[in-house]
Design a protein around this motif. Structure first.
Motif, PDB file in Angstrom:
ATOM      1  N   GLY A  75       1.559   6.583  -1.292  1.00  0.00           N
ATOM      2  CA  GLY A  75       0.261   6.957  -1.858  1.00  0.00           C
ATOM      3  C   GLY A  75       0.015   5.629  -2.588  1.00  0.00           C
ATOM      4  N   TRP A  76       1.008   5.092  -3.328  1.00  0.00           N
ATOM      5  CA  TRP A  76       0.787   3.894  -4.250  1.00  0.00           C
ATOM      6  C   TRP A  76       0.309   2.774  -3.248  1.00  0.00           C
ATOM      7  CZ3 TRP A  76       1.546   2.568  -9.204  1.00  0.00           C
ATOM      8  CH2 TRP A  76       1.404   1.322  -9.802  1.00  0.00           C
ATOM      9  N   GLY A 127     -11.986  -4.447  -7.632  1.00  0.00           N
ATOM     10  CA  GLY A 127     -10.785  -4.086  -7.075  1.00  0.00           C
ATOM     11  C   GLY A 127      -9.669  -4.852  -7.463  1.00  0.00           C
ATOM     12  N   ALA A 134      -5.910   1.873   4.403  1.00  0.00           N
ATOM     13  CA  ALA A 134      -6.790   1.980   3.179  1.00  0.00           C
ATOM     14  C   ALA A 134      -7.511   0.729   2.956  1.00  0.00           C
ATOM     15  CB  ALA A 134      -5.961   2.348   2.148  1.00  0.00           C
ATOM     16  N   SER A 157      -1.406   0.930   3.315  1.00  0.00           N
ATOM     17  CA  SER A 157      -2.136   0.105   2.464  1.00  0.00           C
ATOM     18  C   SER A 157      -3.114  -0.734   3.528  1.00  0.00           C
ATOM     19  CB  SER A 157      -1.305  -0.982   1.832  1.00  0.00           C
ATOM     20  OG  SER A 157      -0.405  -1.613   2.691  1.00  0.00           O
ATOM     21  N   LEU A 161      -3.031  12.437  -2.998  1.00  0.00           N
ATOM     22  CA  LEU A 161      -3.955  11.929  -3.902  1.00  0.00           C
ATOM     23  C   LEU A 161      -4.996  11.285  -2.988  1.00  0.00           C
ATOM     24  CD1 LEU A 161      -1.905  10.361  -6.784  1.00  0.00           C
ATOM     25  CD2 LEU A 161      -3.537  11.786  -6.807  1.00  0.00           C
ATOM     26  N   GLU A 162      -4.541  10.945  -1.789  1.00  0.00           N
ATOM     27  CA  GLU A 162      -5.629  10.311  -1.022  1.00  0.00           C
ATOM     28  C   GLU A 162      -6.237  10.921  -0.012  1.00  0.00           C
ATOM     29  OE1 GLU A 162      -2.578   9.257  -1.276  1.00  0.00           O
ATOM     30  OE2 GLU A 162      -1.589   8.524   0.656  1.00  0.00           O
ATOM     31  N   ARG A 213      -6.485   0.111  -0.749  1.00  0.00           N
ATOM     32  CA  ARG A 213      -7.826   0.186  -1.060  1.00  0.00           C
ATOM     33  C   ARG A 213      -8.580  -0.781  -2.034  1.00  0.00           C
ATOM     34  NH1 ARG A 213      -8.633   5.940  -2.621  1.00  0.00           N
ATOM     35  NH2 ARG A 213      -7.977   5.445  -4.440  1.00  0.00           N
ATOM     36  N   SER A 214      -7.656  -0.936  -3.077  1.00  0.00           N
ATOM     37  CA  SER A 214      -8.385  -1.762  -3.864  1.00  0.00           C
ATOM     38  C   SER A 214      -8.256  -3.176  -3.754  1.00  0.00           C
ATOM     39  CB  SER A 214      -7.174  -1.502  -5.349  1.00  0.00           C
ATOM     40  OG  SER A 214      -7.845  -2.198  -6.381  1.00  0.00           O
ATOM     41  N   PHE A 220      -1.242   3.077  -0.494  1.00  0.00           N
ATOM     42  CA  PHE A 220      -2.557   3.365   0.088  1.00  0.00           C
ATOM     43  C   PHE A 220      -3.685   2.718  -1.073  1.00  0.00           C
ATOM     44  CE2 PHE A 220      -6.219   6.188   0.726  1.00  0.00           C
ATOM     45  CZ  PHE A 220      -6.495   6.032   2.091  1.00  0.00           C
ATOM     46  N   ARG A 221      -3.361   3.372  -2.145  1.00  0.00           N
ATOM     47  CA  ARG A 221      -4.492   2.903  -3.442  1.00  0.00           C
ATOM     48  C   ARG A 221      -4.538   1.417  -3.550  1.00  0.00           C
ATOM     49  NH1 ARG A 221      -1.820   7.407  -5.096  1.00  0.00           N
ATOM     50  NH2 ARG A 221      -0.488   6.323  -6.602  1.00  0.00           N
ATOM     51  N   GLU A 222      -3.299   0.777  -3.480  1.00  0.00           N
ATOM     52  CA  GLU A 222      -3.366  -0.748  -3.545  1.00  0.00           C
ATOM     53  C   GLU A 222      -3.979  -1.383  -2.566  1.00  0.00           C
ATOM     54  OE1 GLU A 222       0.185  -2.629  -5.654  1.00  0.00           O
ATOM     55  OE2 GLU A 222       0.504  -2.804  -3.469  1.00  0.00           O
TER      56      GLU A 222
END
Lengths: 469, 408
Positions: B296-297, B347, B19, B16, B56-57, B303-304, B299-301
């Protein structure tokens, strides 16, 4: 590098001290300072591996000790000496003060007598306070206080660095420390011959500071047993460092006949501990923690200091106190046999150790007889582990931080592993550095410590090196 | 003591954190400093000597250690100022951080600080398990670092406690490094991750017991055995170690020791819909918000929330008082647990994430200013993620509440 200790087979020691708990370490120091040739014998794989590894780390004033007792005199003598030497040895003194808290009218009624006892014991700073005053001294306390006794001179110290410092001074003066060395028997014919698990050794004088095994050791030395150890287990919980924002003062209950009771207490390391319980048991080796009891301690802590709710439990531990069949210290001098027993030092040993050491030297009489040439205290400065003062992670060149929870540096761990008395087991490494003592209990550093300490510890952390790869 | 300042400081170089750094750089944020206490990026993923990470990333599959290397590459590519071996000692009200490194102490300051310190597993001490305290009792993370970084093993015949995803990782790590678990125990009636735990251990010949817990650990130096209670039966298992897996808890101690607010349900810092804490200088993302999601979760969080910070930093610190999201038992946590009115940054945390504390059957519903705006009936399992799309009107609400109507 670690000091190679000579096998003492051919030496005749002036004094052999059996048991390297806080008392044995302090006695070793005192006799070494007096000029005696000292050997300290410990059956565990490290010093402080019995009763001394688990206590509440309070440096007592003796305000509630029995009037006119040896315990009172020695607690106060020990305390005075600690206050004299701690700065020079870089040992901490956290001036917390204590509040004896009465939560019922019954308890409040007993406070006046305790205050009176404190004054008679020479602790003139004790003072009865109202709930409002108590709350201004310690805002973290819960509502419902009926009355309190403020004892401003009760302090907190580092319960492991202090005895380690004592023994280091002894070593610097030539004392020999033998670990994993159990005394099996002894015979006296004007001089002692001790049969140990590391061979026989000769000494002019024996001091039994064997704590939980004090009565057994007396028997092994051939003495008529004068007391019996009745182990009393104490369980503790240690709350995360976040808790230290919630409490600055030692919170004591109004004591009863059996025990000083459960204390909620800041530690020198920035945690809050709650304990000990007082549980009689026969087993002298096993000190288990028990889920329900530990939960009870958490609840008790939160009840007295509501801000402790939700603060994670960092560590739990249990220790055995060497209580005996009587309440008082069992100090027995046998001048005709060149022997002293320091027994039944149940819950004030950390405070009284230096006092007991002075007392033992006096009972020995060698200094008065001019048998020894006193020596100046060697310069021993202990690594500081207390949060109240600068720690190594705050200094340059510490290498890196190995234990992130307790902020222990690589330099500190290496220094401990290469010290005059390196840790004999993992507990010893933890007590010397605090590595692995924190909230993650080694999630990150355990494996690194296993590698760094490889070959150094009894019961190594890793079971074997994997082949290949 | 030296001082230096950045636009944004990120604490923690796991998925996280990295990202977020990349997202902020892409959005044009100037000076981004990432503080990592270890010597590598990757955080918890570094411990995992197994796949899959990165699908995913990064569009491909990595094992844990290689995933960390990829993060390092990305950080370099985006010119993130990564400072390894830097431990943050405290968070200041004003955004000043006290930081320790081999050069000693320094104070770092930034306009915004993002905390991405991840999670830790619950230790034997915190679980307050009865027994002796011998050597050989570890968590999965600790086991993984024994094998991944030092090629060592803490035991050969452990008893494993837990039934989460990480438990599978623990079993796998044991089996692939010559250790043979004696048994896997789950105190509850069901495995927390159903399918794999119901067949994987037994396929490997390892008994998996539900309704089973350790009631005593025995051993003078090293673990010698454990006493377990299975239903009403008490039995002794000989073993040389105990592995406590899972029961993750946010590594939010920096907030607590610095006197910043923590949400007791999630165990992490309280955050609003932008990932912003009560003190608006601070943001948080990833598993420190709530244990535990995949890399992965996280990472996306990250990024957002990174995108939200990049936008937030253009304005003043917006410190409007947030509304607390409240909830009924047996809901364990809701993230975000604060809502600030007026802000609509890109985001952030789009959905509400919920967990239940225990198994429950009934209707979960959301009320905004007393009006029910969403509901779902179902069977709810502990530690399973539930996402609820956050209705727009929550941003101007004065009362946001998740309720539960139980059945039977």
């Amino acid at each position: 590098m670690s000091m190679q200790q000579p096998h003492p087979r051919n030496d005749i020691f002036d004094v052999a001290i059996i048991g390297a708990g806080v008392v044995g370490c302090a006695v070793a120091r005192r006799f070494a300072l007096a000029g005696a040739k000292v050997v300290l014998l410990e059956k565990g794989s490290d010093i402080l591996s019995g009763a001394s590894k688990a206590n509440s780390a309070i440096l007592h004033t003796g305000f509630d000790a029995p009037k006119g007792s040896l315990e009172l005199a020695l607690v106060q003598a020990g305390r005075r000496e600690y206050l004299d030497i701690h700065a020079g040895m870089n040992l901490p003194l956290v001036e917390t003060g204590a509040l004896v808290c009465a939560w019922t009218q019954d308890e409040a009624a007993r406070l006046e007598a305790i205050a009176e006892q404190g004054r008679e014991n020479g602790v003139t700073s004790v003072r009865l306070v109202t709930p409002t005053e108590a709350l201004s001294i310690e805002p973290g306390l819960s509502d419902g206080l009926v009355a309190a006794l403020h004892v401003p001179d009760e302090h907190v110290i580092d319960p492991w660095s202090a005895p380690l410092g004592y023994v280091n001074q002894a070593i610097a003066l030539g004392a020999v420390v033998l670990r994993q060395c159990e005394v099996r028997a002894g015979s006296f014919d004007g001089e002692w011959r001790l049969e140990t698990s590391k061979g026989d050794l000769r000494t002019k004088f024996v001091i039994n500071a064997a704590g939980l095994f004090g009565d057994y050791v007396d028997t092994r030395l051939g003495f008529e047993p004068e007391f019996q150890i009745k182990p009393r287990k104490g369980q503790f919980i240690v709350l995360d460092k976040a808790a230290s924002r919630q409490l600055k003062t030692i919170i004591l209950p109004v004591p009863n006949e059996i025990t000083k009771g459960v204390v909620v207490c800041p530690t020198a390391f920035g945690n809050i501990l709650v304990g000990p319980t007082a549980e009689e048991q026969d087993d002298r080796n096993r000190a288990t923690v028990e889920h329900d009891t530990l939960e009870g301690l958490v609840a008790q802590g939160v009840k007295l200091v509501p801000g402790l709710a939700h603060i994670p439990v960092t560590a739990v531990y249990a220790g055995l106190r060497p209580a005996s069949d009587k309440k008082e210290y069992r100090v027995i001098a046998r001048p005709e046999l060149n022997a002293i027993t320091l027994g039944g030092i149940r819950s004030t040993g950390l405070s009284s150790a230096l006092g007991l050491a002075q007392h033992a030297l006096k009972l020995h009489g060698g200094s008065e007889r001019g048998e020894f040439a006193p020596r100046a205290a060697p310069d021993v400065r202990m690594p500081n582990l207390a949060e109240s003062r600068m720690r190594d992670w705050q200094a340059e060149g510490h290498g890196e931080i190995v234990c992130h929870c307790e902020m222990v540096t690589k330099r500190e761990i290496e220094a401990a592993l290469n010290s005059a008395l390196p840790p004999g087991d993992f507990g010893g490494l933890r007590r010397r550095t605090r590595a692995g003592m924190g909230r993650c209990q080694g999630f990150y550093c355990n494996s690194r410590l296993a590698e760094m300490s490889s070959g150094c510890l009894a019961n190594p952390l890793a079971i074997e090196q994997e082949g290949g790869k | 003591m030296t001082h230096s300042s950045s636009d944004v400081i990120i604490i923690g170089g796991g998925p996280s954190g990295v990202a977020a750094a990349i997202a902020m750089r892409k959005a044009g944020v100037g000076k981004i400093t990432l503080l990592e206490r270890e010597q590598h990026l990757g955080g918890a993923t570094r411990h995992c000597s197994h796949s899959p990470f990165g699908m995913l990333e990064f569009g491909r599959v990595y094992i844990g250690s290689a995933y960390g290397k990829r993060l390092e590459m990305e950080a370099e590519r985006y010119d993130i100022d990564v400072r390894y071996g830097h431990s943050v000692a405290s968070l200041g009200e004003d955004g000043r951080l006290l930081v320790s490194s081999h050069t000693g102490l320094e104070t770092l300051a930034a306009k915004r600080v993002l905390v991405t310190t991840g999670v830790r597993e619950t230790t034997r001490a915190a679980r307050m398990v009865t027994g002796d305290r011998p050597v050989g009792v570890v968590t999965t993370g600790s086991l993984q670092s024994y094998v991944a970084f030092h090629n060592l093993m803490p035991f050969r015949r452990p008893v494993i406690v837990g039934s989460e995803l990480v438990t599978l990782s623990a079993i796998w790590t044991c089996l692939s490094h010559g250790a043979r678990p004696v048994a896997v125990l789950e105190p509850g009636p069901h495995a927390l991750v159903g399918a794999p735990l119901n067949w994987f251990p037994s396929m490997m010949g390892i008994p998996f017991h539900r309704n089973a817990e350790i009631i005593d650990i025995l051993g003078a130096g090293r673990v010698e055995s454990v006493k377990i209670k299975r239903g009403d039966v008490i039995e002794t298992l000989e073993c040389d170690g105990v592995l406590f897996s899972g029961q993750f808890t946010p590594e939010a101690s920096l907030f607590q020791t610095s006197g910043l607010n923590v949400n007791w349900g999630s165990g992490g810092p309280a955050v609003d819909q932008d990932g912003r804490c009560e003190n608006p200088i601070y943001f948080a993302a990833g598993n420190v918000l709530r244990a535990v999601e995949t890399g992965g979760w996280a990472f996306r969080e990250g990024r957002s929330v990174g995108m939200a910070i990049a936008s937030d930093i253009l304005g003043d610190v917006s410190g409007t008082a947030p509304v607390k999201v409240t909830y009924d038992q047996p809901i364990k946590l809701v993230v975000p647990n604060l809502i600030r009115s007026g802000t609509s940054l890109p985001g952030g945390l789009k959905d509400f994430q919920l967990r239940f504390a225990r198994y429950a059957k009934g209707t979960l519903f959301l009320t905004v200013d007393g009006r029910e705006v969403w509901q779902r009936r179902g069977t709810w399992h502990p530690e399973k993620r539930i996402t609820v799309t956050r209705p727009d009107k929550t941003r101007s609400a004065e009362n946001i509440h998740f309720g539960f109507r139980g059945e039977g």
